[in-house]
Scaffold this motif. Structure first.
Motif, PDB file in Angstrom:
ATOM      1  N   THR A  24     -19.938  11.934   4.622  1.00 46.90           N
ATOM      2  CA  THR A  24     -19.842  11.347   5.965  1.00 46.90           C
ATOM      3  C   THR A  24     -20.220   9.881   5.944  1.00 46.90           C
ATOM      4  OG1 THR A  24     -20.341  13.465   7.015  1.00 46.90           O
ATOM      5  CG2 THR A  24     -20.698  11.484   8.332  1.00 46.90           C
ATOM      6  N   ALA A  28     -17.710   6.814   6.637  1.00 49.90           N
ATOM      7  CA  ALA A  28     -18.055   5.986   7.795  1.00 49.90           C
ATOM      8  C   ALA A  28     -18.155   4.519   7.386  1.00 49.90           C
ATOM      9  CB  ALA A  28     -19.373   6.459   8.405  1.00 49.90           C
ATOM     10  N   PRO A 177     -12.635  11.060   8.816  1.00 51.86           N
ATOM     11  CA  PRO A 177     -12.607  10.285  10.051  1.00 51.86           C
ATOM     12  C   PRO A 177     -11.185   9.952  10.489  1.00 51.86           C
ATOM     13  CG  PRO A 177     -14.266   9.416   8.557  1.00 51.86           C
ATOM     14  CD  PRO A 177     -13.471  10.431   7.782  1.00 51.86           C
ATOM     15  N   ASN A 292     -19.237   3.553  13.615  1.00 55.98           N
ATOM     16  CA  ASN A 292     -20.059   4.188  12.593  1.00 55.98           C
ATOM     17  C   ASN A 292     -20.786   5.415  13.126  1.00 55.98           C
ATOM     18  OD1 ASN A 292     -21.225   4.276   9.945  1.00 55.98           O
ATOM     19  ND2 ASN A 292     -23.117   3.449  10.789  1.00 55.98           N
ATOM     20  N   SER A 296     -17.436   8.032  13.517  1.00 56.77           N
ATOM     21  CA  SER A 296     -17.453   8.515  12.129  1.00 56.77           C
ATOM     22  C   SER A 296     -18.660   9.377  11.790  1.00 56.77           C
ATOM     23  CB  SER A 296     -17.397   7.325  11.161  1.00 56.77           C
ATOM     24  OG  SER A 296     -16.242   6.530  11.402  1.00 56.77           O
ATOM     25  N   GLY A 298     -21.882   8.388  11.206  1.00 54.92           N
ATOM     26  CA  GLY A 298     -22.904   7.796  10.353  1.00 54.92           C
ATOM     27  C   GLY A 298     -24.280   7.866  10.995  1.00 54.92           C
ATOM     28  N   SER A 303     -24.630   4.186   5.281  1.00 51.69           N
ATOM     29  CA  SER A 303     -23.360   3.780   5.884  1.00 51.69           C
ATOM     30  C   SER A 303     -23.369   2.292   6.211  1.00 51.69           C
ATOM     31  CB  SER A 303     -23.084   4.598   7.145  1.00 51.69           C
ATOM     32  OG  SER A 303     -24.129   4.465   8.083  1.00 51.69           O
TER      33      SER A 303
END
Length: 497
Positions: A24, A28, A177, A292, A296, A298, A303
């Motif tokens: 992840t 991200a 994502p 982020n 996504s 984060g 990230s």
């Protein structure tokens, strides 16, 4: 070397140290890096400098703040607000003066952090925060309009396709994502069919080498300091306001608390590093932070670090690939960010009916000023001032003065109820019947609090008016803070006659 019995050496395990979280965070960071490229180039143009200056700033800010910042997963890079602040320096004095301004601005941010500027965040009303968020969403959307005006019609088709992917894909899977899929699909399609549409490469030259540190070449004199100091102070204040408010927004989204003081001096360190590496300075970016954190997923410093690292990888070794990304794909990402950032609940008719008009006025004033000036600091400042004025008016109105005459008719008791400060105590002097009252007057403040010198001066004026008529006014019932304040100031606020 022998260890004591029972001794075990343990290391703190990073929060991203698991395959699922690591995936992840990596994805991200990649999505944010792609979104940073056109923004950094655009802000470089706003500041009147080479695109490399904005891209280097995005890299150094993101990487540095990943280590020294107080809010994990928040993205800092070159921003529009900072670009507007430093543009006059670059235009009138040259890029070396700009770098010196960024370094000095970073030093001032550290000083402000040590002075406790982060604690001032508690004085920001919720309505100002809502206005800040809504204004950011509007500015993000407006910043994308130049990429949609005067462009070939296929741009609009690509934009629509990208929006469909980002809205529809999460309904099927969140393994990857949606913005990254959208960017990849549209890039492959436009390259495969040879579609002539604006790309990242059209926004300016990408760097072909790593940034190297060095002191700004501006003269190290008092004259230089006098020239750059006002701009450096503006950069420091604007950068901290945006960063701290963005950090608070991320706190609310993730239900976690962050160290605002560390974030404040971390921004200063990041700007110093950025200035030394030839960057234009920056602060937290709400758009990329929302990509982020909200889009996504984060949540850690990894990230943030990877966003800066991937940015450098993308614009130097892979500059040829990145240059082919259609701007429509990145515009679509930012449009989704603006839609997701806006607090739609705040403008719902049901909310507006229930919300006090003063709260709505504060929110709208913050939005209007921010959008009109493209400066979040101005919008927040005006919002806070409007909130203070409206609050003072509301509190001033709740002060009540009631009176009762004792059965014998020799003493009149005035009861003052409410918070007494400059806005409410100015009219206090007119609430008494000096001419017709009996010789003894009691002013009961047991249900009131004295907050400032204006109130003490008003009470002095009241007792003086009675005294000039040969009457005695006695103040009773003060709580301890009010008594101490009154004792310290009574009789000393007006000149002796």
């Amino acid at each position: 070397m022998t260890r004591p019995a029972g001794f075990t050496l343990r290391f703190a395990r990073p929060s991203w140290f698991s395959p699922r979280v690591l995936r992840t965070e990596v994805l991200a960071g990649l999505v944010v890096a792609l979104a940073l490229i056109p923004e950094a180039i655009a802000f470089s143009l706003v500041a009147g400098v080479d695109p490399r200056v904005g891209l280097f700033a995005a890299f150094t800010m993101a990487v540095t703040i990943a280590f020294v910042g107080g809010r994990p997963a928040m993205i800092s890079a070159a921003t529009g607000a900072v670009a507007l602040v430093v543009a006059p320096v670059a235009r009138e004095y040259g890029v070396e003066y700009l770098f010196a301004t960024v370094v000095l601005g970073g030093l001032l941010q550290i000083v402000l952090a040590m002075a406790g500027i982060a604690r001032l965040m508690r004085f920001l009303p919720r309505s100002v925060m809502v206005g800040f968020v809504n204004a950011l969403a509007i500015l993000i959307f407006i910043s994308q309009l130049p990429y949609l005006i005067g462009v070939p019609w296929p741009v609009y088709a690509l934009l629509a396709a990208a929006l469909v992917i980002m809205v529809g894909l999460p309904r099927l899977t969140r393994a990857v994502p949606a913005p990254l899929v959208s960017i990849a699909v549209l890039t492959l399609f436009t390259v495969a069919v040879g579609m002539a549409v604006p790309t990242v490469g059209d926004q300016g030259a990408l760097p072909d080498s790593l940034p190297m540190p060095g002191l700004p070449a501006a003269p190290f004199t008092w004259e230089t300091l006098g020239t750059i100091a006002p701009y450096a102070l503006a950069l420091a204040v604007v950068g901290l306001i945006e960063s701290l408010m963005t950090a608070k927004l991320v706190d609310d989204i993730t239900d976690t608390h962050s160290d605002k003081t560390r974030e404040s001096w971390g921004q200063g360190v990041a700007n110093i590093v950025t200035g030394l590496f030839g960057g234009m300075g920056g602060c937290a970016m709400i758009g990329q932070t929302m990509i982020n954190v909200k889009v996504s997923g984060g949540r850690t410093r990894l990230s943030t670090f990877l966003a800066g690292a991937f940015l450098l990888i993308l614009v130097i070794p892979l500059d040829g690939v990145v240059a082919k990304i259609p701007m429509a794909a990145l515009v679509a990402v930012m449009v989704m960010v603006s839609v997701g950032t806006f607090d739609w609940h705040s403008i719902h008719p049901r909310t507006l009916r229930r919300m006090p008009k003063s709260e709505t006025a504060v929110m709208l004033s913050a939005v209007a000023v921010t959008v009109a000036t493209s400066n979040l600091a101005y919008g927040v400042g005006v919002g806070v001032i409007v909130a203070m004025i409206l609050f003072a008016r509301q509190v001033a109105r709740v002060v009540q003065v009631t009176s009762v005459l004792d059965p014998e008719g020799t003493t009149k008791i005035y009861r003052v109820d409410g918070q007494l400060f400059f806005a409410s105590s100015n009219d206090l002097v007119f609430q008494f019947d000096y001419a017709n009252d009996p010789d003894n007057i009691v002013i009961d403040l047991s249900a009131a609090t004295i907050w400032d010198a204006s109130t003490v001066a008003a009470l002095d004026a009241i007792t003086t008016k009675y005294s000039s008529r040969g009457k005695t006014a006695t103040i009773t019932g003060m709580n301890e803070p009010s008594r101490l304040r009154h004792a310290a100031l009574a009789g000393s606020l007006t000149p002796a006659h």
